[in-house]
Design a protein around this motif. Structure first.
Motif, PDB file in Angstrom:
ATOM      1  N   VAL A 220      38.851  32.289  38.102  1.00  0.00           N
ATOM      2  CA  VAL A 220      38.796  31.947  39.533  1.00  0.00           C
ATOM      3  C   VAL A 220      40.004  31.068  39.875  1.00  0.00           C
ATOM      4  O   VAL A 220      40.250  30.073  39.190  1.00  0.00           O
ATOM      5  N   CYS A 221      40.733  31.441  40.897  1.00  0.00           N
ATOM      6  CA  CYS A 221      41.889  30.626  41.311  1.00  0.00           C
ATOM      7  C   CYS A 221      41.389  29.379  42.048  1.00  0.00           C
ATOM      8  O   CYS A 221      40.680  29.490  43.042  1.00  0.00           O
ATOM      9  N   PRO A 222      41.770  28.186  41.581  1.00  0.00           N
ATOM     10  CA  PRO A 222      41.248  26.955  42.201  1.00  0.00           C
ATOM     11  C   PRO A 222      42.149  26.405  43.300  1.00  0.00           C
ATOM     12  O   PRO A 222      42.139  25.213  43.556  1.00  0.00           O
ATOM     13  N   TYR A 223      42.939  27.255  43.952  1.00  0.00           N
ATOM     14  CA  TYR A 223      43.886  26.711  44.939  1.00  0.00           C
ATOM     15  C   TYR A 223      43.312  26.691  46.362  1.00  0.00           C
ATOM     16  O   TYR A 223      43.110  25.636  46.938  1.00  0.00           O
ATOM     17  N   CYS A 224      43.042  27.870  46.938  1.00  0.00           N
ATOM     18  CA  CYS A 224      42.611  27.845  48.350  1.00  0.00           C
ATOM     19  C   CYS A 224      41.161  28.312  48.496  1.00  0.00           C
ATOM     20  O   CYS A 224      40.523  28.723  47.525  1.00  0.00           O
ATOM     21  N   GLY A 225      40.670  28.260  49.723  1.00  0.00           N
ATOM     22  CA  GLY A 225      39.258  28.556  49.989  1.00  0.00           C
ATOM     23  C   GLY A 225      38.852  29.995  49.751  1.00  0.00           C
ATOM     24  O   GLY A 225      37.667  30.327  49.853  1.00  0.00           O
ATOM     25  N   CYS A 226      39.811  30.890  49.432  1.00  0.00           N
ATOM     26  CA  CYS A 226      39.455  32.281  49.094  1.00  0.00           C
ATOM     27  C   CYS A 226      38.806  32.352  47.711  1.00  0.00           C
ATOM     28  O   CYS A 226      38.046  33.280  47.429  1.00  0.00           O
ATOM     29  N   LEU A 227      39.138  31.387  46.840  1.00  0.00           N
ATOM     30  CA  LEU A 227      38.599  31.348  45.470  1.00  0.00           C
ATOM     31  C   LEU A 227      38.596  32.738  44.822  1.00  0.00           C
ATOM     32  O   LEU A 227      37.561  33.208  44.331  1.00  0.00           O
ATOM     33  N   CYS A 228      39.738  33.400  44.827  1.00  0.00           N
ATOM     34  CA  CYS A 228      39.837  34.749  44.239  1.00  0.00           C
ATOM     35  C   CYS A 228      39.341  34.716  42.788  1.00  0.00           C
ATOM     36  O   CYS A 228      39.791  33.874  42.000  1.00  0.00           O
ATOM     37  N   ASP A 229      38.428  35.624  42.475  1.00  0.00           N
ATOM     38  CA  ASP A 229      37.782  35.560  41.151  1.00  0.00           C
ATOM     39  C   ASP A 229      38.198  36.737  40.257  1.00  0.00           C
ATOM     40  O   ASP A 229      37.467  37.129  39.365  1.00  0.00           O
ATOM     41  N   ASP A 230      39.380  37.303  40.528  1.00  0.00           N
ATOM     42  CA  ASP A 230      39.842  38.455  39.752  1.00  0.00           C
ATOM     43  C   ASP A 230      41.185  38.171  39.077  1.00  0.00           C
ATOM     44  O   ASP A 230      41.970  39.079  38.832  1.00  0.00           O
ATOM     45  N   ILE A 231      41.444  36.900  38.802  1.00  0.00           N
ATOM     46  CA  ILE A 231      42.751  36.530  38.235  1.00  0.00           C
ATOM     47  C   ILE A 231      42.744  36.786  36.730  1.00  0.00           C
ATOM     48  O   ILE A 231      41.731  36.569  36.054  1.00  0.00           O
ATOM     49  N   MET A 232      43.874  37.273  36.223  1.00  0.00           N
ATOM     50  CA  MET A 232      44.023  37.464  34.781  1.00  0.00           C
ATOM     51  C   MET A 232      45.085  36.472  34.287  1.00  0.00           C
ATOM     52  O   MET A 232      46.165  36.390  34.869  1.00  0.00           O
TER      53      MET A 232
ATOM     54  N   ASN B 283      47.497  39.135  39.401  1.00  0.00           N
ATOM     55  CA  ASN B 283      46.633  39.273  40.592  1.00  0.00           C
ATOM     56  C   ASN B 283      46.714  38.105  41.571  1.00  0.00           C
ATOM     57  O   ASN B 283      46.308  38.250  42.720  1.00  0.00           O
ATOM     58  N   ALA B 284      47.178  36.931  41.138  1.00  0.00           N
ATOM     59  CA  ALA B 284      47.222  35.793  42.065  1.00  0.00           C
ATOM     60  C   ALA B 284      48.376  35.962  43.053  1.00  0.00           C
ATOM     61  O   ALA B 284      49.356  36.645  42.771  1.00  0.00           O
ATOM     62  N   CYS B 285      48.258  35.310  44.226  1.00  0.00           N
ATOM     63  CA  CYS B 285      49.388  35.263  45.161  1.00  0.00           C
ATOM     64  C   CYS B 285      50.378  34.200  44.663  1.00  0.00           C
ATOM     65  O   CYS B 285      50.135  33.534  43.656  1.00  0.00           O
ATOM     66  N   THR B 286      51.455  34.011  45.393  1.00  0.00           N
ATOM     67  CA  THR B 286      52.480  33.040  44.969  1.00  0.00           C
ATOM     68  C   THR B 286      51.887  31.642  44.833  1.00  0.00           C
ATOM     69  O   THR B 286      52.172  30.920  43.875  1.00  0.00           O
ATOM     70  N   LEU B 287      51.033  31.271  45.809  1.00  0.00           N
ATOM     71  CA  LEU B 287      50.458  29.921  45.768  1.00  0.00           C
ATOM     72  C   LEU B 287      49.595  29.754  44.519  1.00  0.00           C
ATOM     73  O   LEU B 287      49.698  28.767  43.794  1.00  0.00           O
ATOM     74  N   GLY B 288      48.734  30.745  44.276  1.00  0.00           N
ATOM     75  CA  GLY B 288      47.828  30.663  43.128  1.00  0.00           C
ATOM     76  C   GLY B 288      48.601  30.718  41.817  1.00  0.00           C
ATOM     77  O   GLY B 288      48.307  29.962  40.879  1.00  0.00           O
ATOM     78  N   ALA B 289      49.610  31.596  41.737  1.00  0.00           N
ATOM     79  CA  ALA B 289      50.383  31.718  40.497  1.00  0.00           C
ATOM     80  C   ALA B 289      51.069  30.401  40.175  1.00  0.00           C
ATOM     81  O   ALA B 289      51.094  29.959  39.023  1.00  0.00           O
TER      82      ALA B 289
ATOM     83  N   ALA C 183      49.076  30.976  54.379  1.00  0.00           N
ATOM     84  CA  ALA C 183      48.150  29.932  53.939  1.00  0.00           C
ATOM     85  C   ALA C 183      47.042  30.439  53.010  1.00  0.00           C
ATOM     86  O   ALA C 183      46.560  29.695  52.155  1.00  0.00           O
ATOM     87  N   HIS C 184      46.610  31.683  53.197  1.00  0.00           N
ATOM     88  CA  HIS C 184      45.566  32.281  52.341  1.00  0.00           C
ATOM     89  C   HIS C 184      46.022  33.704  52.023  1.00  0.00           C
ATOM     90  O   HIS C 184      45.433  34.686  52.497  1.00  0.00           O
ATOM     91  N   PRO C 185      47.097  33.847  51.237  1.00  0.00           N
ATOM     92  CA  PRO C 185      47.789  35.154  51.189  1.00  0.00           C
ATOM     93  C   PRO C 185      46.922  36.345  50.814  1.00  0.00           C
ATOM     94  O   PRO C 185      47.190  37.458  51.266  1.00  0.00           O
ATOM     95  N   ARG C 186      45.888  36.184  50.005  1.00  0.00           N
ATOM     96  CA  ARG C 186      45.118  37.369  49.604  1.00  0.00           C
ATOM     97  C   ARG C 186      43.913  37.628  50.510  1.00  0.00           C
ATOM     98  O   ARG C 186      43.127  38.544  50.247  1.00  0.00           O
ATOM     99  N   HIS C 187      43.755  36.843  51.555  1.00  0.00           N
ATOM    100  CA  HIS C 187      42.647  37.072  52.481  1.00  0.00           C
ATOM    101  C   HIS C 187      42.755  38.473  53.078  1.00  0.00           C
ATOM    102  O   HIS C 187      41.756  39.184  53.234  1.00  0.00           O
TER     103      HIS C 187
HETATM  104 FE1  SF4 Z   1      44.482  31.566  44.889  1.00  0.00          FE
HETATM  105 FE2  SF4 Z   1      46.053  32.977  46.515  1.00  0.00          FE
HETATM  106 FE3  SF4 Z   1      43.510  33.735  46.111  1.00  0.00          FE
HETATM  107 FE4  SF4 Z   1      44.058  31.543  47.531  1.00  0.00          FE
HETATM  108  S1  SF4 Z   1      44.598  33.648  48.099  1.00  0.00           S
HETATM  109  S2  SF4 Z   1      42.482  31.718  45.925  1.00  0.00           S
HETATM  110  S3  SF4 Z   1      45.853  30.726  46.463  1.00  0.00           S
HETATM  111  S4  SF4 Z   1      45.146  33.688  44.574  1.00  0.00           S
END
Ligand code: SF4
Length: 433
Positions: free
Chosen positions: A8-20, A33-39, A155-159
């Motif tokens: 789970v990406c701990p950066y933004c409120g999307c909390l994407c749970d498919d990160i490798m 799988n993460a966006c630039t912010l998450g990576a 701000a929430h690139p994978r939304h």
């Molecule tokens: Fe992380 Fe980006 Fe997903 Fe936000 S949109 S939780 S920063 S990967």
């Protein structure tokens, strides 16, 4: 190289749970799988953290032990008359719960970053309710999306790729072609560039435009002037029509509407706009929450104190009055005589008068990395990062609790462990007093 899936990406409120994540020799070496912010959150982690607690003595920083840091925090917080416990948006709900209990124990104020982002949204929801839904519902059903005062591409690139514009949908044949995206903003953001319809309004014109749209949907377009806050009436009629024709619509709003003139009244009007649409079809409305677990702070504080943020225990009972008991107001009035800042960076976001006051009082900062608040604080305590070397619960922006994973061992204590020790020792001090 170890490959760890479903992180789970701990950066933004999307909390994407498919990160490798790839781990080489105990360090993060790759992210998929993460966006630039998450990576960057994952990749910059290695080598960027403080090695241990640091204490300001005169003009110098001195390394101290975790035991000494805890002792200092216990002394400062137990002796303070008006301690402020602020932040809580980047830590686990388990830590947030201890923060709320600690505020009660020491008669302090506990406030989260909500008070400078979606606090007005909560005030509006308290007044008129929240016709919301999960992001899964939006992904699978929504054919019309509005982003109001929000720029998810930055701000929430994978939304957009997980839930809206670029996501597949179970109930749409060709989601990418069928979905319409309306962006309402004061400037042409990157999200506005990809919108089906971009409504550019004047700064502070949100309330007027929402009221005009409500009137049109009610069949009273005749009372609308030719221009409303910089938006032509013809465009408003077109947008209202698109909204009414939606089979399932989702309005997402950001701080571009919560923190502009009108504040919580804007959100109240937006909720009532959605209510108006629900006389014709199905619409929902949801805030674009910023930090990974800022939503969790509202949930946890409400369970424990009865209020979602800005809770003042100085009277012995929970008292809540945003504008009076919010962190910025308490610091601007120079009331706080000690502060604990958990997992946030007021030094980068608060007004100067508040930062100056934080620099004058004993300020204890919990943050693994150096930040703008480091320059203001007396003591900084680095802890394990929730979602990297600590596990915990976080709430996604739609209110769904998600368990974050610990996937490397670093030896840092978690902020939950540290806060538990501080709480227990202050309780002993109070019992022995
Ligand atoms: Fe992380 Fe980006 Fe997903 Fe936000 S949109 S939780 S920063 S990967």
């Amino acid at each position: 190289v170890d490959k760890i899936r479903h992180v789970v990406c701990p950066y933004c409120g999307c909390l994407c749970d498919d990160i490798m994540i790839e781990v080489t020799d105990g360090k993060i070496s790759g992210v998929e799988n993460a966006c630039t912010l998450g990576a960057h959150k994952f990749l910059d982690d290695a080598g960027n953290r403080l090695k241990g607690p640091i204490m300001r003595t005169g003009d110098e920083w001195v390394d101290i032990s975790y035991e000494e840091a805890i002792e200092f925090a216990v002394k400062v917080l137990s002796e303070a008359d008006r301690p402020l416990l602020y932040g809580w948006s980047g830590c686990a709900t388990e830590t947030q719960a201890i923060g709320a209990h600690l505020a009660e124990l020491i008669g302090g104020v506990v406030d989260s970053t909500t008070s400078v982002c979606h606090g007005p949204s909560i005030l509006a929801i308290q007044e008129v309710g929240h016709p919301g839904c999960t992001l899964g519902q939006v992904k699978n059903r929504a054919d019309t999306i509005i982003y109001w005062g929000s720029n998810p591409i930055e701000a929430h690139p994978r939304h957009l790729s997980r839930y809206t514009n670029y996501a597949d949908a179970y109930f749409l044949h060709n989601a990418f072609r069928e979905r319409r995206v309306i962006v309402v903003d004061v400037r042409k953001t990157p999200t506005a560039e990809i919108a089906t319809e971009f409504v550019q309004l004047e700064q502070g014109g949100d309330y007027h435009v929402l009221s005009a749209l409500r009137a049109i949907i009610r069949g009273r377009g005749d009372i609308i002037p030719d221009m409303v806050a910089g938006v032509p009436k013809t465009q408003l009629i077109r947008v209202a029509d698109m909204c009414k024709k939606a089979k399932f619509g989702a309005l997402f709003f950001g701080v571009g509407i919560t923190m502009t003139g009108g504040k919580y009244k804007n959100i109240r009007n937006a909720i009532e706009f959605v209510d108006e649409l629900n006389r014709h079809t199905k619409w929902t409305i949801s805030p674009m929450r910023g930090h990974s677990n800022v939503y969790g702070s509202n949930e946890v504080f409400t369970w424990i104190t009865g209020y979602p943020f800005a809770v003042d225990y100085s009277r012995g009972i929970a008292f809540y009055n945003p504008g009076e008991t919010t962190a910025v107001d308490i610091l601007a009035r120079k009331e706080a005589d000690a502060a604990l800042i958990m997992a946030s960076d007021p030094g980068a976001h608060f007004p100067r008068i508040c930062c100056e006051h934080l620099a004058k009082i004993p300020t204890i900062l919990f943050d693994p990395y150096p930040s703008a608040t480091t320059h203001l604080c007396t003591l900084q305590i680095p802890s394990a990062v929730n979602g990297i070397d600590a596990a915990g619960t976080a709430y996604r922006m739609d209110g769904i609790p998600i368990r974050t994973r610990k996937f490397i061992e670093t030896g840092y204590p978690t902020d939950t462990e540290l806060m538990e020790k501080i709480y227990d020792r202050i309780r002993q001090v109070k019992e022995n007093a």
